[in-house]
Design a protein around this motif. Sequence first.
Motif, mmCIF file in Angstrom:
data_model
loop_
_atom_site.group_PDB
_atom_site.id
_atom_site.type_symbol
_atom_site.label_atom_id
_atom_site.label_comp_id
_atom_site.label_asym_id
_atom_site.label_seq_id
_atom_site.Cartn_x
_atom_site.Cartn_y
_atom_site.Cartn_z
ATOM 1 N N ILE A 6 0.870 -1.173 0.000
ATOM 2 C CA ILE A 6 0.000 0.000 0.000
ATOM 3 C C ILE A 6 0.904 1.218 0.000
ATOM 4 C CG2 ILE A 6 -1.745 1.314 1.243
ATOM 5 C CD1 ILE A 6 -2.697 -1.313 2.482
ATOM 6 N N ILE A 7 0.734 2.072 -0.991
ATOM 7 C CA ILE A 7 1.538 3.285 -1.112
ATOM 8 C C ILE A 7 0.664 4.468 -0.723
ATOM 9 C CG2 ILE A 7 2.829 4.778 -2.691
ATOM 10 C CD1 ILE A 7 3.465 2.274 -4.342
ATOM 11 N N LEU A 21 6.908 -1.803 -8.851
ATOM 12 C CA LEU A 21 6.185 -2.942 -8.301
ATOM 13 C C LEU A 21 5.136 -3.476 -9.253
ATOM 14 C CD1 LEU A 21 6.020 -1.465 -4.742
ATOM 15 C CD2 LEU A 21 6.984 -3.710 -5.278
ATOM 16 N N LEU A 22 4.496 -2.588 -9.990
ATOM 17 C CA LEU A 22 3.510 -3.035 -10.982
ATOM 18 C C LEU A 22 4.176 -3.833 -12.096
ATOM 19 C CD1 LEU A 22 1.394 0.237 -11.198
ATOM 20 C CD2 LEU A 22 0.632 -1.958 -10.246
ATOM 21 N N ARG A 23 5.368 -3.415 -12.470
ATOM 22 C CA ARG A 23 6.094 -4.136 -13.513
ATOM 23 C C ARG A 23 6.612 -5.483 -13.007
ATOM 24 N NH1 ARG A 23 7.042 -2.171 -18.137
ATOM 25 N NH2 ARG A 23 8.967 -3.378 -18.419
ATOM 26 N N ALA A 24 6.651 -5.646 -11.697
ATOM 27 C CA ALA A 24 6.955 -6.952 -11.111
ATOM 28 C C ALA A 24 5.679 -7.771 -10.914
ATOM 29 C CB ALA A 24 7.674 -6.769 -9.779
ATOM 30 N N ARG A 25 4.584 -7.263 -11.458
ATOM 31 C CA ARG A 25 3.275 -7.937 -11.425
ATOM 32 C C ARG A 25 2.755 -8.116 -9.996
ATOM 33 N NH1 ARG A 25 1.848 -9.500 -16.474
ATOM 34 N NH2 ARG A 25 3.522 -9.594 -18.045
ATOM 35 N N ARG A 26 3.042 -7.137 -9.167
ATOM 36 C CA ARG A 26 2.555 -7.157 -7.799
ATOM 37 C C ARG A 26 1.267 -6.338 -7.673
ATOM 38 N NH1 ARG A 26 4.856 -10.842 -4.174
ATOM 39 N NH2 ARG A 26 6.909 -11.389 -5.032
ATOM 40 N N SER A 27 0.442 -6.725 -6.704
ATOM 41 C CA SER A 27 -0.809 -6.017 -6.444
ATOM 42 C C SER A 27 -0.518 -4.788 -5.592
ATOM 43 C CB SER A 27 -1.783 -6.948 -5.715
ATOM 44 O OG SER A 27 -2.901 -6.225 -5.245
ATOM 45 N N ILE A 28 -0.805 -3.619 -6.150
ATOM 46 C CA ILE A 28 -0.434 -2.356 -5.506
ATOM 47 C C ILE A 28 -1.659 -1.466 -5.327
ATOM 48 C CG2 ILE A 28 1.015 -0.299 -5.650
ATOM 49 C CD1 ILE A 28 2.495 -3.014 -5.317
ATOM 50 N N LEU A 29 -1.796 -0.919 -4.125
ATOM 51 C CA LEU A 29 -2.822 0.077 -3.839
ATOM 52 C C LEU A 29 -2.148 1.412 -3.604
ATOM 53 C CD1 LEU A 29 -5.700 1.062 -3.031
ATOM 54 C CD2 LEU A 29 -5.161 0.300 -0.701
ATOM 55 N N THR A 73 -4.593 -0.656 -8.015
ATOM 56 C CA THR A 73 -5.827 -0.083 -7.480
ATOM 57 C C THR A 73 -5.487 1.315 -6.995
ATOM 58 O OG1 THR A 73 -6.629 -2.249 -6.752
ATOM 59 C CG2 THR A 73 -7.670 -0.310 -5.778
ATOM 60 N N TRP A 74 -6.263 2.294 -7.437
ATOM 61 C CA TRP A 74 -6.006 3.691 -7.059
ATOM 62 C C TRP A 74 -7.208 4.221 -6.291
ATOM 63 C CZ3 TRP A 74 -1.703 6.768 -8.787
ATOM 64 C CH2 TRP A 74 -1.746 8.112 -8.373
ATOM 65 N N GLY A 96 -13.699 5.605 5.918
ATOM 66 C CA GLY A 96 -13.907 4.490 6.826
ATOM 67 C C GLY A 96 -13.476 3.137 6.292
ATOM 68 N N GLN A 97 -13.036 3.078 5.056
ATOM 69 C CA GLN A 97 -12.585 1.819 4.473
ATOM 70 C C GLN A 97 -11.244 1.411 5.078
ATOM 71 O OE1 GLN A 97 -14.310 -0.120 2.063
ATOM 72 N NE2 GLN A 97 -15.946 1.296 2.686
ATOM 73 N N VAL A 98 -11.043 0.111 5.246
ATOM 74 C CA VAL A 98 -9.792 -0.431 5.754
ATOM 75 C C VAL A 98 -9.164 -1.301 4.670
ATOM 76 C CG1 VAL A 98 -8.687 -1.847 7.522
ATOM 77 C CG2 VAL A 98 -10.638 -0.404 8.132
ATOM 78 N N HIS A 99 -7.930 -1.001 4.330
ATOM 79 C CA HIS A 99 -7.221 -1.709 3.267
ATOM 80 C C HIS A 99 -6.052 -2.479 3.878
ATOM 81 C CE1 HIS A 99 -9.427 0.731 0.298
ATOM 82 N NE2 HIS A 99 -9.242 1.723 1.165
ATOM 83 N N GLU A 100 -5.845 -3.707 3.420
ATOM 84 C CA GLU A 100 -4.807 -4.563 3.966
ATOM 85 C C GLU A 100 -3.654 -4.720 2.981
ATOM 86 O OE1 GLU A 100 -6.620 -8.247 5.043
ATOM 87 O OE2 GLU A 100 -7.714 -7.378 6.739
ATOM 88 N N GLY A 101 -2.422 -4.771 3.518
ATOM 89 C CA GLY A 101 -1.247 -4.911 2.657
ATOM 90 C C GLY A 101 -0.099 -5.563 3.386
ATOM 91 N N ARG A 102 0.756 -6.224 2.629
ATOM 92 C CA ARG A 102 1.930 -6.875 3.223
ATOM 93 C C ARG A 102 3.024 -5.870 3.571
ATOM 94 N NH1 ARG A 102 4.108 -11.493 -0.399
ATOM 95 N NH2 ARG A 102 5.378 -11.785 1.496
ATOM 96 N N ARG A 103 3.126 -4.817 2.768
ATOM 97 C CA ARG A 103 4.093 -3.755 3.018
ATOM 98 C C ARG A 103 3.373 -2.416 2.881
ATOM 99 N NH1 ARG A 103 5.916 -7.869 4.028
ATOM 100 N NH2 ARG A 103 7.975 -8.766 3.578
ATOM 101 N N VAL A 104 3.919 -1.395 3.510
ATOM 102 C CA VAL A 104 3.353 -0.055 3.384
ATOM 103 C C VAL A 104 4.488 0.922 3.079
ATOM 104 C CG1 VAL A 104 3.520 0.470 5.857
ATOM 105 C CG2 VAL A 104 1.826 1.662 4.462
#
Length: 293
Positions: A6-7, A21-29, A73-74, A96-104
């Motif tokens: 999550i950026i 990260l997108l070019r590494a085909r990772r899921s990025i928010l 995802t933007w 109020g949305q909560v977003h989950e990620g492995r790294r921030v």
Amino acid sequence: MRHDAIIIGGSYSGMSAALQLLRARRSILVIDSGRPRNHPASHAHAVLGGDGVARDTLASDAREQLARYPTLTWVDGTATGVTGSLDNFRVTTGDGQVHEGRRVLFAIGVSDTLPAIPGLADQWGKTVFHCPYCHAYELNKGPIAVIAVGARSLDQVRLLTDWGPVTLLCNRSLTLGRATRAALEHLKVAVEETAISHVAPGRVHLADDRILSAAGIFTSSATAPAGALAREFGCRLSELPTEQFIVTTDRRETSVAGAYACGDAALSHHSISLAMADGAWAGSQIHHDLVQC
């Protein structure tokens, strides 16, 4: 959905990190509030491939390029809280949305605290600047005023003599010794001791009612990471009096494992080009980290 990263911040460093990260085909928010530091400026300068491009165009073109990658995802919004730990971070947004990620990644930019001079903040990024490489060339060798904030302003003065005749306005913030005055005289820098009353476009009004005209006015701001998010999450900050930034390793990891920072918020020198480069490095290092887990 849990993202790989999550950026927080979708300006130049955040987008640059996302691209790696997108070019590494990772899921990025990417969570972006839409309020970049350089929003008062009309054009970007000293950016290879984007020199002289309208600021909005440069940013929108970059975002369009990111949007071509299906794992992006933007979210247009503001991050209001970060909790959790390595591999299990949670970022809450203003809705109020909560977003989950492995790294921030904190790509949050900085806020500027300017000298308390009437009119100065209104002209910030328009006729009042901090970076000569970004703005001084367009002044066409016209007269330049430097408003002192202390001894560090002398470095700014020396640099600016390559772009036009310089007047240093001490404004009760800088006392010059004999050797310093001689050095300034050698550089043909004029020194003005009278305090400043206020600033208007292209003009510095002095307390004795004199007016100095200037093609551009430069000063130094005190900077700190924008908002309290990184500090509240526990990221260690520098303790410098006039430039606070998030302390990171050379891999751009903060004092919190799995949390990274890049761009102006993690640097002591600021520009679009430096932010892009730092974001690219941070993005690649996050990918290295993910691969090893």
